[in-house]
Structure formats: C-alpha cells, structure tokens
Design a protein around this motif. Structure first.
Motif, PDB file in Angstrom:
ATOM      1  N   PRO A 151       0.823  -1.231   0.000  1.00  0.00           N
ATOM      2  CA  PRO A 151       0.000   0.000   0.000  1.00  0.00           C
ATOM      3  C   PRO A 151       0.849   1.270   0.000  1.00  0.00           C
ATOM      4  CG  PRO A 151      -0.920  -1.602   1.524  1.00  0.00           C
ATOM      5  CD  PRO A 151       0.418  -2.148   1.090  1.00  0.00           C
ATOM      6  N   LEU A 152       1.935   1.273   0.796  1.00  0.00           N
ATOM      7  CA  LEU A 152       2.798   2.460   0.841  1.00  0.00           C
ATOM      8  C   LEU A 152       3.596   2.630  -0.448  1.00  0.00           C
ATOM      9  CD1 LEU A 152       4.175   2.497   4.496  1.00  0.00           C
ATOM     10  CD2 LEU A 152       2.743   4.225   3.400  1.00  0.00           C
ATOM     11  N   VAL A 153       3.910   1.516  -1.122  1.00  0.00           N
ATOM     12  CA  VAL A 153       4.586   1.593  -2.424  1.00  0.00           C
ATOM     13  C   VAL A 153       3.726   2.392  -3.402  1.00  0.00           C
ATOM     14  CG1 VAL A 153       5.250   0.252  -4.465  1.00  0.00           C
ATOM     15  CG2 VAL A 153       5.971  -0.500  -2.190  1.00  0.00           C
ATOM     16  N   ILE A 154       2.426   2.117  -3.377  1.00  0.00           N
ATOM     17  CA  ILE A 154       1.502   2.825  -4.279  1.00  0.00           C
ATOM     18  C   ILE A 154       1.295   4.271  -3.846  1.00  0.00           C
ATOM     19  CG2 ILE A 154      -0.858   2.855  -5.189  1.00  0.00           C
ATOM     20  CD1 ILE A 154       0.968   0.603  -6.280  1.00  0.00           C
ATOM     21  N   VAL A 155       1.140   4.471  -2.535  1.00  0.00           N
ATOM     22  CA  VAL A 155       0.880   5.827  -2.022  1.00  0.00           C
ATOM     23  C   VAL A 155       2.095   6.733  -2.222  1.00  0.00           C
ATOM     24  CG1 VAL A 155       0.409   7.188   0.055  1.00  0.00           C
ATOM     25  CG2 VAL A 155      -0.861   5.069  -0.353  1.00  0.00           C
ATOM     26  N   VAL A 169       6.794  -2.800 -11.400  1.00  0.00           N
ATOM     27  CA  VAL A 169       6.395  -1.913 -10.299  1.00  0.00           C
ATOM     28  C   VAL A 169       7.496  -0.887 -10.017  1.00  0.00           C
ATOM     29  CG1 VAL A 169       5.891  -1.807  -7.822  1.00  0.00           C
ATOM     30  CG2 VAL A 169       4.847  -3.592  -9.229  1.00  0.00           C
ATOM     31  N   ILE A 170       8.755  -1.320 -10.026  1.00  0.00           N
ATOM     32  CA  ILE A 170       9.863  -0.416  -9.696  1.00  0.00           C
ATOM     33  C   ILE A 170      10.087   0.630 -10.782  1.00  0.00           C
ATOM     34  CG2 ILE A 170      12.357  -0.270  -9.277  1.00  0.00           C
ATOM     35  CD1 ILE A 170      12.147  -3.177  -8.162  1.00  0.00           C
ATOM     36  N   PHE A 171      10.054   0.187 -12.042  1.00  0.00           N
ATOM     37  CA  PHE A 171      10.461   1.083 -13.132  1.00  0.00           C
ATOM     38  C   PHE A 171       9.320   1.490 -14.073  1.00  0.00           C
ATOM     39  CE2 PHE A 171      14.189  -1.638 -12.128  1.00  0.00           C
ATOM     40  CZ  PHE A 171      15.048  -0.645 -11.662  1.00  0.00           C
ATOM     41  N   GLY A 172       8.120   0.958 -13.851  1.00  0.00           N
ATOM     42  CA  GLY A 172       7.016   1.223 -14.775  1.00  0.00           C
ATOM     43  C   GLY A 172       6.584   2.671 -14.817  1.00  0.00           C
ATOM     44  N   GLY A 173       6.513   3.319 -13.654  1.00  0.00           N
ATOM     45  CA  GLY A 173       6.177   4.741 -13.609  1.00  0.00           C
ATOM     46  C   GLY A 173       4.728   5.081 -13.860  1.00  0.00           C
ATOM     47  N   ASN A 174       3.871   4.075 -13.992  1.00  0.00           N
ATOM     48  CA  ASN A 174       2.454   4.322 -14.266  1.00  0.00           C
ATOM     49  C   ASN A 174       1.605   3.429 -13.360  1.00  0.00           C
ATOM     50  OD1 ASN A 174      -0.156   3.435 -15.863  1.00  0.00           O
ATOM     51  ND2 ASN A 174       0.449   5.442 -16.689  1.00  0.00           N
ATOM     52  N   TYR A 175       0.585   4.019 -12.772  1.00  0.00           N
ATOM     53  CA  TYR A 175      -0.259   3.304 -11.807  1.00  0.00           C
ATOM     54  C   TYR A 175      -0.920   2.077 -12.422  1.00  0.00           C
ATOM     55  CZ  TYR A 175      -4.229   2.517  -8.636  1.00  0.00           C
ATOM     56  OH  TYR A 175      -5.159   1.961  -7.798  1.00  0.00           O
ATOM     57  N   LEU A 187      -6.500  -0.974  -2.573  1.00  0.00           N
ATOM     58  CA  LEU A 187      -7.032  -1.683  -3.736  1.00  0.00           C
ATOM     59  C   LEU A 187      -5.954  -2.542  -4.387  1.00  0.00           C
ATOM     60  CD1 LEU A 187      -9.367  -2.164  -5.726  1.00  0.00           C
ATOM     61  CD2 LEU A 187      -8.572  -0.161  -7.008  1.00  0.00           C
ATOM     62  N   MET A 188      -4.755  -1.990  -4.530  1.00  0.00           N
ATOM     63  CA  MET A 188      -3.662  -2.750  -5.139  1.00  0.00           C
ATOM     64  C   MET A 188      -3.233  -3.919  -4.250  1.00  0.00           C
ATOM     65  SD  MET A 188      -2.919  -1.687  -8.171  1.00  0.00           S
ATOM     66  CE  MET A 188      -4.685  -1.437  -8.373  1.00  0.00           C
ATOM     67  N   PHE A 189      -3.270  -3.713  -2.937  1.00  0.00           N
ATOM     68  CA  PHE A 189      -2.945  -4.809  -2.033  1.00  0.00           C
ATOM     69  C   PHE A 189      -3.991  -5.920  -2.131  1.00  0.00           C
ATOM     70  CE2 PHE A 189      -3.282  -6.735   2.292  1.00  0.00           C
ATOM     71  CZ  PHE A 189      -2.119  -7.486   2.222  1.00  0.00           C
ATOM     72  N   SER A 190      -5.260  -5.534  -2.238  1.00  0.00           N
ATOM     73  CA  SER A 190      -6.329  -6.524  -2.411  1.00  0.00           C
ATOM     74  C   SER A 190      -6.131  -7.306  -3.698  1.00  0.00           C
ATOM     75  CB  SER A 190      -7.694  -5.825  -2.438  1.00  0.00           C
ATOM     76  OG  SER A 190      -7.953  -5.175  -1.216  1.00  0.00           O
ATOM     77  N   LEU A 191      -5.667  -6.621  -4.753  1.00  0.00           N
ATOM     78  CA  LEU A 191      -5.385  -7.288  -6.027  1.00  0.00           C
ATOM     79  C   LEU A 191      -4.273  -8.319  -5.849  1.00  0.00           C
ATOM     80  CD1 LEU A 191      -5.874  -7.417  -9.105  1.00  0.00           C
ATOM     81  CD2 LEU A 191      -4.154  -5.604  -9.353  1.00  0.00           C
TER      82      LEU A 191
END
Length: 408
Positions: free
Chosen positions: A242-246, A301-307, A258-262
């Motif tokens: 969750p904090l990675v996304i936030v 996730v690390i280098f994608g740069g897009n949600y 939501l991403m963690f639930s996924l």
C-alpha cells in the motif's frame, strides 16, 4: 501412525487440516484488523505500537524454534490444537489488555502468547500437510496455503465490518477466540494419532540432534534459501505494497488498499489451482516460472512509472509469490525420517523472512526510497529461482543417507 487409514479417514484428516490452516489465517487477520483501535485504546504512538507488536514476532520465533521438537514428541494433532488454543487465549488477553484493563505490557505479553501459538501451529500444519501429500501421493500443500489466505480474507472482512459498527475490541476478539476454540476441538478427532512424530525409538536427544543436523544437508540449506527469497517477496508486499503505491505513485491510501487486495486475490487464486499445476508440470518448473513472474512484476512496479502498468506488475508479483513457500515446505517433507526437523527448519527460515525482512526493507527505503528498495526483493527472488532444482523429489538413496546422518 499405525494401521493404514481408510479413504474416509484420509478425507476427514485432509478436511480437518484445511480448517486448521483457515482458522490460523482467520485468527491472525482478526488481530490485525484491531491494531488501529488497540493503538488508540492504549494511547501510544505508531512507533510505540511497533515495539508492542514486537511481542508477536518474539513469540512467533520462539514457537518456530521449539515446534519441530514438540511435534516429534507429541505429534502434529496435539501441537495444532495446543497452538491455536494458546492463540485463542492470546486473543482474549489482547482484548482484556486493550479495553477492560488497558496496559501496554499485558498486550505485549498476550501477543507473545498469540505468536507462540501461531508459530508452533504453523509448523505442525505444514508437517501434517506433507504427511497427507505422501499418503494421497499428489501435490496438495499449495491448496492448504490457499485456504490460509482464504481464512485471512474472511478474518479481514469480518474485522472491517466490526470496525464499521464499532463493536468493542474485547467483544470481537472474544467471539473470534470462541469460534476458533470450538472448531479446533471439533476437528481434532479427525487427525490421526501420532502423525508428525518421529519413528518409534527416537528420543528427545536424537530429535535435538536432528534439528541441527538438517542444516548440514545441502538440499535443506538450498530449500531454505528458496523459501527465504520467495517469502521475502510475499512478506514485503504484505507490509509495504500500500505504501509503495501511495508514496511511489502519489496515490491515495484507498488506491494502495485496492492494489494490495489485487495482490492477495492473485495469490489466493494462484494457490487454489496450484496443486493442479504442480501435478502437471512439477515443482522445479513451477518454482522457476514463479521466480520469473515475481521478478518481472517487481521490475514493472519499480520502473514502470504508471499506476495502471503497476497493476499488471502486482498481478505478476502476486502469482510469483504464491508458490515458493508451500513448494519449499513440500520438498522439505519428502523424507519421512526427520520430517518435523526439516519442515520446521524451512518454516522457521520462511517466517524469519516474513518477520525480519519487511522492517529491514523499511530501513533501506529510508535511504533509497520505497520503490528502489524493492530491488533487494528482486535479488531475493532471482536467487531463489536459480536454485529451483533443489526442490526435485529426493531419491531413495538420498533418503537413506539423510536418515543415517540424522541418527549419528
């Protein structure tokens, strides 16, 4: 275990172990759901709450270290019942120590009891799972872990509902504890007497030697490294996703949840079909595919740069994290002689990754950022994938050599 079991007895045994797995996840999620309320009830900061939760880690590690000897002495059924029984007592005491008689040390001690119970039960459940695998002669351990995830899901959903209706902490945890106690006592009778115990004639001294001797086996060490890397991938997502996304993608906490639930949903579904895949392709192929999937997911996730691109990476990460732990435990249980020591050793390594890995990752994130810190997780799964060959079933000759080594 004595005389051969009937088909019905095996089916009931398998069902009972499914319930023990599910109830373990159910109990753990119930505690986690109350952590914000308990923090507020005790009037402590988030940092102080972290030290209180250290009681859970301490109890879990002690339980994991004691588990194999206890299982070898009393059998898996007794240790599963004892473990979840202690965890239920711990839950009730957590409720008392955070509401009825609020005190930090009561909650800390209760968490240590809870963690100890969960720790010995986790090893016992996996020993039982490997015993059932050998009995039915097909892969089923991944399915047990899927049920654990399902139990976690139900515990989290009930916890969310409880928080929404503002049910008191003690009431919630008391209800959960009573449900767990009733079900573990009910299903206890379906688990064979003596499953998980060492062969007749082995005493505590031999078992103690076995606990140390397993780390002299190259295969057990390699399995430990595999489980370490894959459990690190799973645990880091559980604590930090969750904090990675936030923080990493500048999104809201709701988006992070939501991403963690996924991630959890992907893991649960993957484990639900894992036994079919394992029977068809084998452990080594699935482990390699898992490592590749997790590595690709982490890179995205690390280098994608897009949600939205990150969501694809999270699905790959979730699939890749689903199989490493159960496959490693299944492989550790190949040899029936010393199974408690080997499964206990590999389980301990896995839970060390869960308990110690995420805090270490947090410390690294403070220096390089949350996204870049995931590079260390990427290294872990890459190493695990490169050692996948260690999960091949052992030959009769290897089993004999391992048995002789444990007896020396």
């Amino acid at each position: 275990m004595g005389q051969a079991l009937t088909t019905k007895q095996i089916r009931l045994w398998r069902m009972a172990v499914y319930f023990y797995f599910g109830l373990s996840g159910f109990a753990m999620a119930s505690w986690v759901a109350q952590t914000p309320n308990i923090r507020d009830a005790l009037g402590v900061s988030t940092a102080q709450m972290g030290w209180i939760i250290f009681g859970l880690s301490t109890g879990s590690i002690i339980g994991l270290m004691c588990a194999s000897r206890l299982i070898a002495r009393f059998g898996g059924r007794v240790i599963m019942l004892t473990g979840l029984g202690l965890s239920s007592i711990g839950l009730i005491t957590i409720g008392l120590g955070s509401s009825w008689v609020p005190h930090v040390w009561i909650v800390f001690s209760a968490l240590a009891i809870f963690g100890f119970g969960i720790g010995i039960c986790d090893v016992a459940m996996n020993v039982e799972g490997t015993a059932i695998e050998k009995t039915v002669k097909k892969s089923i351990l991944t399915g047990f872990h899927a049920v654990y995830s399902l139990g976690t899901f139900f515990g989290a959903m009930i916890g969310s509902l409880v928080n929404k209706i503002h049910l008191p902490i003690l009431t919630h945890l008391l209800m959960i504890a009573l449900i767990v106690l009733f079900l573990i006592i009910f299903f206890f009778r379906f688990v064979p007497v003596g499953s998980g115990q060492e062969e007749a004639g082995e005493n505590n001294e031999t078992t103690a030697k076995g606990n140390l001797s397993v780390w002299k086996e190259q295969r057990t060490v390699l399995l430990g490294i595999i489980v370490l890397g894959m459990a690190f991938a799973e645990g880091s997502a559980g604590d930090w996703l969750p904090l990675v996304i936030v923080d990493g993608y500048d999104k809201t906490p709701a988006s992070g949840s939501l991403m963690f639930s996924l991630f959890v949903a992907t893991m649960t579904i993957s484990r639900a079909v894992g036994d079919i895949l394992l029977d068809k392709f084998g452990r080594v192929a699935i482990l390699r595919a898992s490592a590749i999937s997790a590595a690709l997911g982490l890179i995205i996730v690390i280098f994608g740069g897009n949600y939205y691109t990150a969501a694809i990476g999270i699905v790959l990460w979730g699939f890749g994290s689903a199989y490493g732990f159960p496959i490693g435990l299944s492989a550790a249980g190949d040899n029936p002689h010393g199974v408690a020591a080997r499964v206990g050793a590999v389980t301990t390594v896995g839970y060390m990754a869960f308990l110690v890995g995420p805090p270490v990752l947090g410390a690294i994130a403070g220096s390089v950022g949350i996204l870049r810190s995931l590079i260390f997780v990427l290294i872990g799964v890459t190493v695990a994938g490169s050692l996948a060959h260690a999960a091949r079933p052992v030959s009769p000759n290897v089993k004999k050599l391992e048995a002789e080594a444990l007896e020396q």
